[in-house]
Design an enzyme around this catalytic site. Sequence first.
Site, PDB file in Angstrom:
ATOM      1  N   SER A 120       0.817  -1.210   0.000  1.00 59.04           N
ATOM      2  CA  SER A 120       0.000   0.000   0.000  1.00 59.04           C
ATOM      3  C   SER A 120       0.849   1.258   0.000  1.00 59.04           C
ATOM      4  O   SER A 120       1.958   1.284   0.562  1.00 59.04           O
ATOM      5  CB  SER A 120      -0.853  -0.015   1.269  1.00 59.04           C
ATOM      6  N   TYR A 144      -1.949   0.408   9.997  1.00 61.78           N
ATOM      7  CA  TYR A 144      -2.164  -0.328   8.743  1.00 61.78           C
ATOM      8  C   TYR A 144      -0.916  -0.257   7.860  1.00 61.78           C
ATOM      9  O   TYR A 144      -0.439  -1.274   7.343  1.00 61.78           O
ATOM     10  CB  TYR A 144      -3.387   0.240   8.005  1.00 61.78           C
ATOM     11  N   LYS A 148       1.726  -3.362   6.500  1.00 59.67           N
ATOM     12  CA  LYS A 148       2.088  -3.655   5.110  1.00 59.67           C
ATOM     13  C   LYS A 148       3.601  -3.563   4.911  1.00 59.67           C
ATOM     14  O   LYS A 148       4.196  -4.344   4.168  1.00 59.67           O
ATOM     15  CB  LYS A 148       1.344  -2.705   4.169  1.00 59.67           C
TER      16      LYS A 148
END
Length: 324
Positions: A120, A144, A148
């Site tokens: 991402s 988040y 990743k």
Amino acid sequence: MNESDVILVTGGAGFIGSHACKALAAAGFRPVVFDNLSMGHRHAVKWGPLVVGDVGDAEALRRVFGDYSIAGVLHFAASAYVGESVGVPLRYYRNNVATTMTLLEVMVEAGVPPLVFSSSCATYGTPTEVPIPVSHEQRPINPYGWTKLMGEQMIRDAGHAHGLRSVILRYFNAAGADPDGDLCEEHDPETHLIPLAIDAALGRRPPLRIFGTDYPTPDGTCIRDYIHVSDLADAHVAALRELLGGGASRIRNLGTGRGHSVREVVEAVGRAAGMPVPTEIHPRRAGDPAELAAVSDSGTPSGFRFPDLQGIVDTAVRSRGGKG
Ligand code: UDP
């Protein structure tokens, strides 16, 4: 590539994973979906078998590798709400980092098939340079993004130690829906800008809340690079083909290279739906950088099917029963 290569698609019942399965099948691959259906939908699995299971469950994964001769893996399964990750970070580390570690361990046992990994733009944090090149420093500003980045690092390390070949794809904002109407975006809860704006325009949800109008951008709202989900799907097939053809590991951004503000998206949705989007101004959402846009990369030799925001939004409006 062998016409009938079986490809394991974790999270293949979800939004991007299901579109990727359609693209895989169109390219002659056989997708086998592995999904715990926590976010995905059984009805979105249309192009091959569904194995219901959790990527954190090594035994369940081993059974899939035993039952099928898997030529490659597309790993989509993850929790993917930036805002939520700030409130429940440990759930994100478990769902995204621990599961990826388990998947990699089982892949190493199974002979290390090549991997395409969903990473991402959230791994970049607040960029010092926009458009963002793939070489940009990675300093996430939300859990988040960290999950990743940790996934990427494990994959790189497994590459050095175990010969894992991978393509890491750093997506910008996935949007739109299958232009043939086979699939649409069905998150529950829905938190993404475009579906919420469409539903607000169609009177199915309350007015769209605009999170922050005091960002250092021309109209004060956040800028994102929206890329059509079918273009993302095609990029996965291209990455897989590269790897199956013996290609070396690489990292790509997937974005159109054009950033659009929340207000621009709202205007585009209004045009596509044929009625304005009712909006309310709200404070900033935690974990949101002001501006993200990629150095343009479609990840495919043929370029983008949907290079423009309006074309992307039109497919999303059509898939939700609006005019489009
Ligand atoms: N956004 C908004 N209202 C909403 C949902 C999103 O203003 O109801 C903004 C959000 O703050 C971000 C952009 O729209 O700047 C895209 O958010 P989304 O959740 O769609 O994707 P993300 O960038 O978090 O992956």
